[in-house]
Design a protein around this motif. Structure first.
Motif, PDB file in Angstrom:
ATOM      1  N   TYR A 440       0.836  -1.195   0.000  1.00 28.86           N
ATOM      2  CA  TYR A 440       0.000   0.000   0.000  1.00 28.86           C
ATOM      3  C   TYR A 440       0.872   1.246   0.000  1.00 28.86           C
ATOM      4  N   LEU A 443       1.936   1.385  -3.685  1.00 27.71           N
ATOM      5  CA  LEU A 443       0.886   1.570  -4.678  1.00 27.71           C
ATOM      6  C   LEU A 443       0.058   2.829  -4.488  1.00 27.71           C
ATOM      7  N   SER A 444       0.069   3.393  -3.278  1.00 31.95           N
ATOM      8  CA  SER A 444      -0.748   4.581  -3.069  1.00 31.95           C
ATOM      9  C   SER A 444      -0.118   5.818  -3.701  1.00 31.95           C
ATOM     10  N   ASN A 445       1.119   5.690  -4.145  1.00 32.63           N
ATOM     11  CA  ASN A 445       1.734   6.785  -4.899  1.00 32.63           C
ATOM     12  C   ASN A 445       1.534   6.528  -6.383  1.00 32.63           C
ATOM     13  N   GLN A 446       1.566   7.590  -7.169  1.00 35.70           N
ATOM     14  CA  GLN A 446       1.547   7.413  -8.612  1.00 35.70           C
ATOM     15  C   GLN A 446       2.768   6.608  -9.009  1.00 35.70           C
ATOM     16  N   TYR A 451       9.203   7.673  -4.748  1.00 36.33           N
ATOM     17  CA  TYR A 451       8.537   7.858  -3.464  1.00 36.33           C
ATOM     18  C   TYR A 451       9.489   7.504  -2.340  1.00 36.33           C
ATOM     19  N   HIS A 528      -2.943   3.477  -7.671  1.00 32.58           N
ATOM     20  CA  HIS A 528      -3.111   4.473  -6.600  1.00 32.58           C
ATOM     21  C   HIS A 528      -4.544   4.984  -6.525  1.00 32.58           C
ATOM     22  N   CYS A 531      -6.295   2.646  -4.231  1.00 23.94           N
ATOM     23  CA  CYS A 531      -5.896   2.957  -2.852  1.00 23.94           C
ATOM     24  C   CYS A 531      -6.680   4.146  -2.323  1.00 23.94           C
ATOM     25  N   GLN A 532      -6.722   5.180  -3.148  1.00 23.37           N
ATOM     26  CA  GLN A 532      -7.427   6.381  -2.743  1.00 23.37           C
ATOM     27  C   GLN A 532      -8.894   6.062  -2.481  1.00 23.37           C
TER      28      GLN A 532
END
Length: 588
Positions: A440, A443-446, A451, A528, A531-532
RNA sequence: ACACCUGUAGCUCAGUGGAUAGAGCAAUGGCCUCCGGAGCCAUGUGCGGCGGUUCGAUUCCGCUCAGGUGUACCA
């Protein structure tokens, strides 16, 4: 199921047309002012110019036609020309109820399923996985699952690096250390042993040693090059040894990828593409595409629209040897032959973008693939440490993937070990939650951006993290178990009632966005966004949970509706979590 | 040198041609005998800079500054 926003759009568009305006102005979007409305239409402002009319007048005309709609609780025109939409609670509840009955919670499978190959992973055999392999594996796995969920035929390929000088180096070093091995006896004609003469950890030591040694000793390097040549030309003993290296490595790789919930459908490797090279090169020559430049065989891939020089794509080196390009192109040939894919997506470090641009152009130009085959480069950024520089061990070396996973799993274990659970269960929870934290966080970043890897933040149970999402799921499971204990299994077909409180409406609206979000995340290869979405959904659930006492509710119809609602919430969350390659434990 | 990417709150990150640019963490203040407190509510600061297009730009375009990356015989 039709997307909720499309249903609204249809009705708005109809009104625009009825009022005499072009249908394109019936645009609808999720409100950016949730305090005012749920959805909005800005079409009146866009139309104002074309019709030379004040936007608010247009908006008023459209709204007048919709005031008695079955769908809208409230629809109003607001200066300078916004059309604000609030849906009827009953309409929302019906939509969400239908969603619960739908096999994929409202997501429509592709009508024309495509065959898509995802090339991710790309580890070298005989070398342990390190953090550099992490993003490809995580992102590729997720993209693959998206495609499958959308109903496509998706093939994930590990695409092992098994055919370079590295193999010659290992063989040479083995020979130096064990000259008496049967693999090196040129007169031997019998079967070679089935058992590998080395273990994975021995291999892991041999390769770096041989690599370093070869840099200091030219004659050793030459020998390794020769060994590589002999291997590639089928020398029996070397080939048998290579098979051992491959098997030992693949077993180890599988073990490690499994820890990350990463599964490949195919374990193809560079060597598999070799048989296609000769014909491919000949074809490029015959087609007039390839020519000799500075001694090397190349194909021009420049285009008029280029802002800068794009170097030609090299097919053969000046000494006639193949290189990475050759193998990648031959792999395309092989894939076209075996699978006829509609698309091939490469999940690779973004620094290789130019290189792949050359390969893609070359493949198209030389007709290895037709115009109907989509080649996509999905480049990802670097994983950095807290200092903003590429992630390293404390000593400055490359961290092994195994170590990274262990670190984050241990961090989670420390948080759950004092619970009243068995050691085994704590370990299992730590594994699932740890993997979720790691994935997470990534993957939550573009994907295309760098990151910062922060083990503290990623493994926190609060905030926008993997563990928080899993925690929400676990909590819902706990409520459902408690309900079942008292009342028996919930009625699976129970329709949801129109929401009463805002928190309930919000949760339903969040659920209703699932199909739209999913389609978008798939099309854009954007984990992402999932995730969002699940973070927002989890928050919507938290708000609802806080306001309503589900187990204590006395109105049975209401309670049953709520149970359906949270069951759907759990199912959607679990689906998304699975699409990201994570899994939720029963407790945590 | 050229090209590409990035620049949003103290930190980590979302987002958008439209109405008041959002989350988390951190900080401050508050709430609740909570179906799992790993909770809820509130408060403060921001679209690198300068121009242009537009009724309207953080979003599109140009220039500029800063950081990163890449530019044929490595993979």
């Amino acid at each position: 199921m039709e997307k909720l926003i499309v249903e609204i759009k249809k009705e708005i568009t109809e009104a625009f047309v009825k009022a005499g305006y072009d249908e394109k102005f019936g645009m609808v979007s999720v409100s950016n002012r949730p305090d005012l409305c749920q959805y909005q239409c800005n079409g009146a402002m866009a139309a104002a110019k074309q019709y030379k009319k004040a936007p608010i007048m247009i908006a008023n005309e459209v709204v007048a036609l919709l005031e008695n709609s079955e769908t809208f609780e409230k629809i109003e025109a607001i200066a300078p020309g916004f059309i604000n939409i609030t849906l009827k609670g009953e309409f929302i509840a019906n939509y969400v109820s239908d969603m619960a009955m739908s096999p994929k919670y409202g997501v429509e499978e592709a009508k024309n399923p495509k065959t898509i190959i995802i090339d991710y992973g790309g580890p070298n055999i005989a070398k342990p996985l390190h953090v550099g392999h992490l993003r490809s594996a995580i992102i590729g796995e997720s993209i693959k699952r998206f495609g499958k969920y959308m109903g496509h035929k998706v093939i994930g390929d590990a695409h092992l690096g098994d055919w370079g000088l590295q193999m010659g180096l290992i063989i040479t070093e083995c020979k130096k250390r064990n000259p008496d091995w049967v693999y090196f006896d040129d007169n031997y004609e019998g079967e070679y042993p089935k058992e590998a003469p080395f273990t994975m950890s021995e291999l892991e030591e041999i390769y770096p040693y041989a690599n370093a040694y070869s840099k200091e000793h030219p004659e050793y390097r030459e020998e390794a090059q020769n060994a590589t040549f002999l291997l590639q030309n089928g020398k029996r003993g070397y080939y048998a040894l290579w098979e051992h290296i491959l098997n030992v490595s693949v077993n180890d790789l599988k073990k490690n990828y499994t820890k990350l919930n990463v599964e490949f459908d195919l374990w193809k490797k560079e060597s598999d593409a070799q048989p296609y090279i000769k014909d491919m090169v000949q074809g490029m020559k015959d087609g007039g595409y390839a020519y000799i430049s500075e001694g090397a065989l190349v194909v021009d891939v420049k285009e008029d629209t280029d802002k800068k020089e794009i170097p030609p794509c090299m097919i053969l080196k000046s000494d006639g040897a193949t290189l990475y390009n050759t193998t990648d192109l031959a792999t395309i040939v092989e894939r076209m032959k075996l699978f006829k894919p509609d698309a091939i997506t490469y999940v690779v470090d973004k620094r290789q973008e130019l290189y792949f641009e050359q390969v893609f152009r070359c493949a198209k130009k030389t007709k290895l693939v037709g115009d109907d085959t989509k080649l996509t480069f999905l480049g990802f950024g670097t994983m950095n440490g807290k200092d903003g520089k590429p992630f390293k061990t404390r000593e400055g070396g490359v961290m092994r993937l195994e170590t990274l996973i262990k670190n984050i799993t241990d961090a989670v274990y420390d948080k759950v070990s004092d619970r009243d659970i068995s050691e085994d269960e704590a370990r299992e929870i730590a594994r699932k939650v740890g993997v979720a934290a790691l994935k997470y966080g990534d993957l939550s970043n573009q994907a295309s951006k760098d990151y910062i890897f922060d083990i503290e933040r990623f493994s926190s149970f609060e905030g926008n993290t993997g563990p928080y999402i899993l925690y929400t799921i676990v909590r819902i499971k706990s409520i459902l178990a408690k309900y079942t204990e008292k009342n028996g299994a919930p009625d699976a077909d129970a329709k949801m009632l129109a929401p009463v409180k805002k928190s309930e409406t919000d949760l339903m609206l969040a659920l209703a966005k699932f199909n739209d979000m999913m389609e978008n995340a798939f099309e854009e290869n954007a984990p992402h966004k999932v995730c969002q979405y699940i973070y927002e959904l989890s928050n919507a659930f938290a708000g609802f949970y806080h306001e309503n006492k589900i187990i204590a509710e006395e109105d049975k119809a209401r309670q049953s509706s709520w149970i359906s609602l949270i069951t759907l919430t759990k199912n959607v969350l679990e689906t998304c979590v699975d699409l990201l390659g994570m899994e939720a434990p029963e407790r945590m």
